[in-house]
Write a protein that holds these residues in place. Structure first.
Motif, PDB file in Angstrom:
ATOM      1  N   CYS A  27       2.603  11.090   6.590  1.00  0.00           N
ATOM      2  CA  CYS A  27       2.878  11.217   5.010  1.00  0.00           C
ATOM      3  C   CYS A  27       4.064  10.545   4.862  1.00  0.00           C
ATOM      4  N   GLY A  28       5.009  10.374   5.524  1.00  0.00           N
ATOM      5  CA  GLY A  28       6.143   9.539   5.520  1.00  0.00           C
ATOM      6  C   GLY A  28       5.923   7.941   5.423  1.00  0.00           C
ATOM      7  N   VAL A  29       5.017   7.617   6.403  1.00  0.00           N
ATOM      8  CA  VAL A  29       4.649   6.280   6.327  1.00  0.00           C
ATOM      9  C   VAL A  29       4.040   5.841   4.882  1.00  0.00           C
ATOM     10  N   ARG A  30       3.034   6.718   4.183  1.00  0.00           N
ATOM     11  CA  ARG A  30       2.259   6.534   3.042  1.00  0.00           C
ATOM     12  C   ARG A  30       3.591   6.501   1.872  1.00  0.00           C
ATOM     13  N   ILE A  31       4.784   7.246   1.842  1.00  0.00           N
ATOM     14  CA  ILE A  31       5.647   7.407   0.869  1.00  0.00           C
ATOM     15  C   ILE A  31       6.203   5.987   0.954  1.00  0.00           C
ATOM     16  N   MET A  32       6.851   5.525   2.064  1.00  0.00           N
ATOM     17  CA  MET A  32       7.384   4.275   2.335  1.00  0.00           C
ATOM     18  C   MET A  32       6.574   3.320   1.744  1.00  0.00           C
ATOM     19  N   ALA A  33       5.384   3.015   2.081  1.00  0.00           N
ATOM     20  CA  ALA A  33       4.302   2.072   1.676  1.00  0.00           C
ATOM     21  C   ALA A  33       4.265   1.864   0.299  1.00  0.00           C
ATOM     22  N   ILE A  34       4.077   2.985  -0.366  1.00  0.00           N
ATOM     23  CA  ILE A  34       4.251   3.144  -1.967  1.00  0.00           C
ATOM     24  C   ILE A  34       5.251   2.825  -2.662  1.00  0.00           C
ATOM     25  N   PHE A  35       6.472   3.216  -2.058  1.00  0.00           N
ATOM     26  CA  PHE A  35       7.807   3.075  -2.733  1.00  0.00           C
ATOM     27  C   PHE A  35       8.203   1.561  -2.330  1.00  0.00           C
ATOM     28  N   LEU A  36       7.859   0.847  -1.272  1.00  0.00           N
ATOM     29  CA  LEU A  36       8.174  -0.350  -1.147  1.00  0.00           C
ATOM     30  C   LEU A  36       7.065  -1.529  -1.888  1.00  0.00           C
ATOM     31  N   ARG A  37       6.058  -0.972  -2.329  1.00  0.00           N
ATOM     32  CA  ARG A  37       4.977  -1.675  -3.219  1.00  0.00           C
ATOM     33  C   ARG A  37       4.169  -2.706  -1.993  1.00  0.00           C
ATOM     34  N   LEU A  38       3.977  -2.083  -0.949  1.00  0.00           N
ATOM     35  CA  LEU A  38       3.142  -3.026  -0.036  1.00  0.00           C
ATOM     36  C   LEU A  38       2.016  -3.552  -0.283  1.00  0.00           C
ATOM     37  N   ARG A  39       1.352  -2.890  -1.000  1.00  0.00           N
ATOM     38  CA  ARG A  39       0.205  -3.207  -1.416  1.00  0.00           C
ATOM     39  C   ARG A  39       0.141  -4.390  -2.312  1.00  0.00           C
ATOM     40  N   GLN A  40       1.209  -4.605  -3.197  1.00  0.00           N
ATOM     41  CA  GLN A  40       1.232  -5.724  -4.050  1.00  0.00           C
ATOM     42  C   GLN A  40       1.685  -7.053  -3.454  1.00  0.00           C
ATOM     43  N   GLY A  41       2.399  -7.025  -2.442  1.00  0.00           N
ATOM     44  CA  GLY A  41       3.100  -8.222  -1.960  1.00  0.00           C
ATOM     45  C   GLY A  41       3.140  -8.256  -0.500  1.00  0.00           C
ATOM     46  N   TRP A  42       2.526  -7.533   0.397  1.00  0.00           N
ATOM     47  CA  TRP A  42       2.520  -7.378   1.894  1.00  0.00           C
ATOM     48  C   TRP A  42       1.148  -6.503   2.427  1.00  0.00           C
ATOM     49  N   PRO A  43      -0.052  -7.395   2.169  1.00  0.00           N
ATOM     50  CA  PRO A  43      -1.011  -6.657   2.486  1.00  0.00           C
ATOM     51  C   PRO A  43      -1.246  -6.390   3.856  1.00  0.00           C
ATOM     52  N   ARG A  44      -0.586  -7.235   5.005  1.00  0.00           N
ATOM     53  CA  ARG A  44      -0.807  -6.769   6.258  1.00  0.00           C
ATOM     54  C   ARG A  44      -0.030  -5.663   6.542  1.00  0.00           C
ATOM     55  N   LEU A  45       1.081  -5.409   6.082  1.00  0.00           N
ATOM     56  CA  LEU A  45       1.980  -4.384   6.259  1.00  0.00           C
ATOM     57  C   LEU A  45       1.133  -3.073   5.764  1.00  0.00           C
ATOM     58  N   TYR A  46       0.729  -3.310   4.425  1.00  0.00           N
ATOM     59  CA  TYR A  46      -0.064  -2.242   3.950  1.00  0.00           C
ATOM     60  C   TYR A  46      -1.053  -1.659   4.718  1.00  0.00           C
ATOM     61  N   ARG A  47      -1.814  -2.409   5.437  1.00  0.00           N
ATOM     62  CA  ARG A  47      -2.991  -2.281   6.255  1.00  0.00           C
ATOM     63  C   ARG A  47      -2.497  -1.581   7.630  1.00  0.00           C
ATOM     64  N   LEU A  48      -1.317  -1.981   8.005  1.00  0.00           N
ATOM     65  CA  LEU A  48      -0.728  -1.260   8.919  1.00  0.00           C
ATOM     66  C   LEU A  48      -0.351   0.120   8.690  1.00  0.00           C
ATOM     67  N   SER A  49       0.281   0.462   7.408  1.00  0.00           N
ATOM     68  CA  SER A  49       0.704   1.851   7.056  1.00  0.00           C
ATOM     69  C   SER A  49      -0.614   2.363   7.164  1.00  0.00           C
ATOM     70  N   TRP A  50      -1.761   2.076   6.574  1.00  0.00           N
ATOM     71  CA  TRP A  50      -2.859   2.936   6.612  1.00  0.00           C
ATOM     72  C   TRP A  50      -3.338   3.277   8.023  1.00  0.00           C
ATOM     73  N   VAL A  51      -3.228   2.254   8.914  1.00  0.00           N
ATOM     74  CA  VAL A  51      -3.718   2.532  10.226  1.00  0.00           C
ATOM     75  C   VAL A  51      -2.674   3.492  10.803  1.00  0.00           C
ATOM     76  N   LEU A  52      -1.408   3.679  10.813  1.00  0.00           N
ATOM     77  CA  LEU A  52      -0.407   4.507  11.412  1.00  0.00           C
ATOM     78  C   LEU A  52      -0.671   6.086  10.890  1.00  0.00           C
ATOM     79  N   SER A  53      -0.908   5.856   9.441  1.00  0.00           N
ATOM     80  CA  SER A  53      -1.217   7.255   8.945  1.00  0.00           C
ATOM     81  C   SER A  53      -2.494   7.838   9.356  1.00  0.00           C
ATOM     82  N   GLY A  54      -3.653   6.989   9.636  1.00  0.00           N
ATOM     83  CA  GLY A  54      -4.819   7.301  10.146  1.00  0.00           C
ATOM     84  C   GLY A  54      -4.839   7.933  11.557  1.00  0.00           C
ATOM     85  N   LEU A  55      -3.967   7.198  12.385  1.00  0.00           N
ATOM     86  CA  LEU A  55      -3.621   7.530  13.716  1.00  0.00           C
ATOM     87  C   LEU A  55      -3.365   8.874  13.780  1.00  0.00           C
TER      88      LEU A  55
END
Length: 649
Positions: A271-299
């Motif tokens: 859950c902390g990784v999801r908070i960080m991804a949203i706060f840093l706006r990874l989806r808008q400017g960092w698509p690879r890091l955003y996908r990595l955050s989803w992989v970590l949360s899914g694992l």
């Protein structure tokens, strides 16, 4: 003389006892009314396979084989990650002058704990009591948050204690002590306050509740992830100190331990990784890091679920617990991997991002630093690599508290930013709506003007020519020689043509107040409209008042007001069956007020609204809505009607 002997014995016996105590081994624990650590000098330990019998005979065999070693110095005994059984041995002496009940307490979750007592160190240790942390405190042999094993000692008696512990869910991290039941209960009574749990739990739960409320208002998913994050980490910390056994019912308590304490920490990190991804706006400017955050949360979620389903079957299938050891090792590796990956994401955004991203990464990095430091200290202690305990209850609890303070401040700033964005969005939507309304009105105006010109320039002359031809000399000569019935038909036809000419003129005038040059101001246009409508031989009498101040309004507003007045007037003339109609147009301080009323037959406004009104009234409502105005209908059957339109200016 007997009392002198009693006094002498009272003086000499404690001296002998003290001399005996001095002669005893240095690792003997002299139990008093209140006993405090450190306990390491008094304990010895060893690890033994779970396939070996858990009996007093086995304990004596291990001691005879010199398998038990002194406990290393430190605040807590840490044996690291292992599936073996842990044996602890202590030599105790009751220094109290009466038979006393003592308790050996383990302040950590254990699958099973069994106490063996060897009186005076002679004979085989006998099994005294056993317990398990799988049941809540009220159902244990000694009802307490810790796993407690009580035993009795006679006054000045000694005994050798053997404690066997099994814990398959993680590392063997054993905070323990031996004291009287009274001393233990006094400590437990003030535990929540002394260990700062009172305000820490209040902070955790209030923070989670506050963010759930923010999610309910804003629908920002970061607050939902925040609530889940605080929930999982709070439950993990409660399990760490046994508070869950005191506060939760058996069903919830058992479900938590079936999932596993470290699995809850894993879910919290996800859950902390999801908070960080949203706060840093990874989806808008960092698509690879955003996908990595989803992989970590899914694992994290997948491993926690897999652990809950596989742990017990693996334990039953493998008596030595080797497979479960691999499962625990994988979970430990994933914990460290998520912590490290979070640091990597922060560092990548900070080093390669633009100024706004760097600022967000720096702010969140400061927040994450507290939790990261507490987590590293906690996990290193658990693995047995270090033995550092700086604060109560533990570094992770305080790291979480500091993180919640700073993260709440950041999310409050995000909340204010969201409010500003919503306000800007509403303003933008209003501007777009106003622009769309203007375009629609302009299109309607162009269409009305084209239609009015067609009526005025094409249909009206044709009707005039037809009317003149029907009144011509040849027609009249023919009628003079024709029967009387044709003369009557001629008069009726002429009246009909005259009415059609009047209707076309009225319609073109209502649709466009002027056909050449600039449109007249609103007072003149409304006056011309009512004058035209009053030319009919039959029909209601129209009274008009239009405030001269309306001429200063913007021309689009004047044109819209004219259209609404014309539509309402035509409605009254066609449907009201009234004798008189009143038109009142006034400029108010902040609005333009249009009122068209009559003394006709009236109607039921609710029924009219249910069938969505007539075409004319719907058009008036739509036009008023485009201008952010509103329409009020006042009418009763048999008592006329009054339509009020207010347009903000």
């Amino acid at each position: 003389m007997r009392w002198l002997w009693i006094v002498w014995l009272g003086c000499i016996v404690p001296t002998v006892a003290h001399a005996s105590a001095s002669a005893a081994p240095s690792d003997t624990l002299w139990l008093e009314a209140s006993n405090a650590g450190p306990w390491n000098p008094y304990l010895s330990y060893c690890l033994d396979s779970r396939s070996q019998p858990n009996t007093g005979q086995r304990a004596a065999t291990l001691w005879a084989a010199k398998r038990l070693q002194p406990v290393p110095p430190g605040r807590v005994l840490q044996a690291g990650f292992t599936q073996d059984r842990l044996w602890l041995r202590a030599v105790v002496v009751n220094t109290l002058p009466q038979r006393t009940r003592f308790v050996w307490s383990v302040y950590e979750f254990v699958d099973s704990a069994t106490l063996f007592v060897q009186p005076r160190g002679q004979g085989l240790p006998r099994r005294t009591v056993s317990t398990s942390s799988h049941i809540i405190a009220d159902q244990r042999p000694f009802p307490a948050r810790a796993a407690c094993l009580p035993f009795w000692l006679e006054a000045n008696a000694s005994a050798v204690l053997y404690l066997s512990l099994e814990n398959q869910s993680g590392s063997l991290y054993i905070p323990t002590d031996i004291t009287t039941t009274e001393d233990f209960l006094a400590y437990e009574q003030g535990f929540i306050v002394v260990k700062n749990w009172t305000w820490l739990l209040g902070l955790y739960f209030s923070s989670a509740l506050f963010n759930l409320l923010l999610f309910a208002f804003l629908r920002d998913k970061i607050h939902l992830w925040y609530g889940a994050y605080v929930f999982f980490i709070t439950l993990f910390l409660m399990m760490e100190d046994g508070l869950d056994g005191l506060l939760l019912p058996q069903a919830t308590y058992g479900l938590g331990w079936q999932l596993g304490q470290y699995s809850l920490l894993l879910l919290a990190l996800g859950c902390g990784v999801r908070i960080m991804a949203i706060f840093l706006r990874l989806r808008q400017g960092w698509p690879r890091l955003y996908r990595l955050s989803w992989v970590l949360s899914g694992l994290a979620a997948g491993y926690a679920l897999g652990y809950a389903l596989l742990a017990q079957p693996l334990l039953r299938a493998d008596a030595a617990g080797h497979r479960l050891a691999w499962l625990n090792a994988g979970r430990e590796a994933l914990l460290w991997g998520i912590l490290g990956a979070s640091v990597f994401i922060l560092a990548a955004v900070w080093s390669q991002g633009r100024a706004p991203h760097r600022r967000l990464a720096a702010l969140y990095g400061l927040t994450y630093l507290f939790f990261f430091g507490g987590s590293v200290n906690f996990l290193l202690n658990r693995t047995g690599l270090v033995n550092i305990h700086l604060v109560d209850p533990n570094a992770l609890a305080w790291g979480l508290a500091l993180e919640l303070f700073t993260l709440s401040a950041l999310l409050t700033g995000r909340f204010r930013h969201t409010l500003r964005q919503n306000a800007e969005l509403r303003v933008r939507q209003l501007r777009e709506r106003e622009l769309a309304g203007r375009r629609l009105i302009m299109a309607q105006e162009e269409e009305r003007e084209a239609l009015a010109r067609e009526l005025h320039d094409a249909l009206a002359p044709s009707l005039t020519a037809l009317h003149l031809a029907w009144q011509g000399r040849q027609v009249r000569q023919a009628l003079a020689e024709a029967p009387a019935v044709l003369a009557d038909t001629h008069e009726q036809t002429e009246a009909l043509l005259r009415q059609v000419r009047h209707d076309v003129r009225t319609l073109s005038q209502g649709m466009l107040p002027t056909l050449h040059g600039e449109p007249p101001p609103l007072p003149e246009a409304v006056g011309l409209l009512t004058e035209t409508l009053s030319l009919a031989d039959t029909g209601p009498r129209v009274h008009c008042y239009c405030d001269a101040a309306t001429a200063t309004l913007p021309m689009p507003v004047q044109q819209a007001a004219y259209r609404m007045v014309a539509e309402l007037l035509h409605n009254a003339l066609r449907h009201a069956q009234a004798a008189e109609v009143w038109v009142d147009v006034r400029r108010l301080p902040n609005s333009l007020r249009l009122v068209v009323s009559d003394n006709g037959r009236g109607f039921d406004p609710q029924a009219e609204l249910a069938r969505r009104g007539g075409l004319g009234l719907r058009g008036v409502r739509a036009r008023a809505g485009y201008l952010r105005g509103h329409v009020q209908v006042q009418s009763q059957l048999g008592h006329g009607a009054s339509i009020i339109v207010e347009i903000p200016v």
